[in-house]
Design an enzyme around this catalytic site. Structure first.
Site, PDB file in Angstrom:
ATOM      1  N   GLY A   1       0.784  -1.222   0.000  1.00 60.46           N
ATOM      2  CA  GLY A   1       0.000   0.000   0.000  1.00 60.46           C
ATOM      3  C   GLY A   1       0.820   1.279   0.000  1.00 60.46           C
ATOM      4  O   GLY A   1       0.266   2.371  -0.003  1.00 60.46           O
ATOM      5  N   HIS A   2       2.154   1.168  -0.015  1.00 60.21           N
ATOM      6  CA  HIS A   2       3.007   2.377   0.089  1.00 60.21           C
ATOM      7  C   HIS A   2       4.150   2.295  -0.895  1.00 60.21           C
ATOM      8  O   HIS A   2       5.279   2.010  -0.499  1.00 60.21           O
ATOM      9  CB  HIS A   2       3.545   2.509   1.509  1.00 60.21           C
ATOM     10  CG  HIS A   2       4.047   3.877   1.840  1.00 60.21           C
ATOM     11  ND1 HIS A   2       5.338   4.282   1.611  1.00 60.21           N
ATOM     12  CD2 HIS A   2       3.432   4.938   2.396  1.00 60.21           C
ATOM     13  CE1 HIS A   2       5.500   5.514   2.028  1.00 60.21           C
ATOM     14  NE2 HIS A   2       4.357   5.938   2.507  1.00 60.21           N
ATOM     15  N   PHE A   3       4.082   2.554  -2.038  1.00 59.93           N
ATOM     16  CA  PHE A   3       2.915   2.800  -2.873  1.00 59.93           C
ATOM     17  C   PHE A   3       2.910   1.718  -3.934  1.00 59.93           C
ATOM     18  O   PHE A   3       3.991   1.372  -4.411  1.00 59.93           O
ATOM     19  CB  PHE A   3       3.010   4.174  -3.529  1.00 59.93           C
ATOM     20  CG  PHE A   3       3.145   5.309  -2.527  1.00 59.93           C
ATOM     21  CD1 PHE A   3       2.021   5.811  -1.875  1.00 59.93           C
ATOM     22  CD2 PHE A   3       4.387   5.849  -2.217  1.00 59.93           C
ATOM     23  CE1 PHE A   3       2.132   6.852  -0.967  1.00 59.93           C
ATOM     24  CE2 PHE A   3       4.499   6.894  -1.298  1.00 59.93           C
ATOM     25  CZ  PHE A   3       3.377   7.391  -0.675  1.00 59.93           C
TER      26      PHE A   3
END
Length: 143
Positions: A49-51
């Protein structure tokens, strides 16, 4: 050759996967300083999720990795054996470059001041000898 393996680090600090962010301790002067390493892989859970389009290690996790190295330095003192090091403060944090999958973080924390159960560390993270993160970290040793 590493001074401490992941297993030996886990005998000192309570962190476990996926939150243990130090793979080895390379140098240690109990109560004074420690140097650790973190091999950053694409399989780290935070990269999902990052990124997703450009994986970057979150700065807050670099600070956490630095604090874990500082905790090893503090908790290696005989009087702190079996205790936990908590954050007291994070001061003057600076992020100078991205940390990416494939990087090897060299994590250094020098304890510059202690008073009772409180310690202050000057922490720096490097990739290939280049400074990527620095901060002053305060530790409070608890039960």
């Amino acid at each position: 050759m590493a001074l401490m393996s992941t297993k030996e680090i886990m005998e000192i600090i309570p962190h476990r996967q996926p939150f243990l962010l130090v793979d080895t301790i390379e140098e240690l002067e109990p109560g004074k300083r420690a140097v650790g390493k973190k091999c950053v892989t694409y399989n780290e859970p935070f990269f999902a999720g990052h990124f997703p389009e450009e994986p970057v290690m979150p700065g807050v996790l670099i600070i956490e990795a630095l604090s874990q190295v500082g905790a090893v330095a503090m908790l290696s003192k005989p009087e702190f054996k079996g205790k936990i090091a908590y954050f007291g403060s994070i001061n003057s944090a600076k992020f100078r470059d991205k940390v990416l999958p494939g990087d090897v973080l060299q994590l250094e924390c020098e304890i510059i001041k202690t008073k009772g159960h409180i310690g202050v560390g000057n922490a720096k993270a490097f990739v290939d000898g280049k400074l990527v993160t620095q901060a002053e970290l305060t530790f409070a040793i608890g039960q």
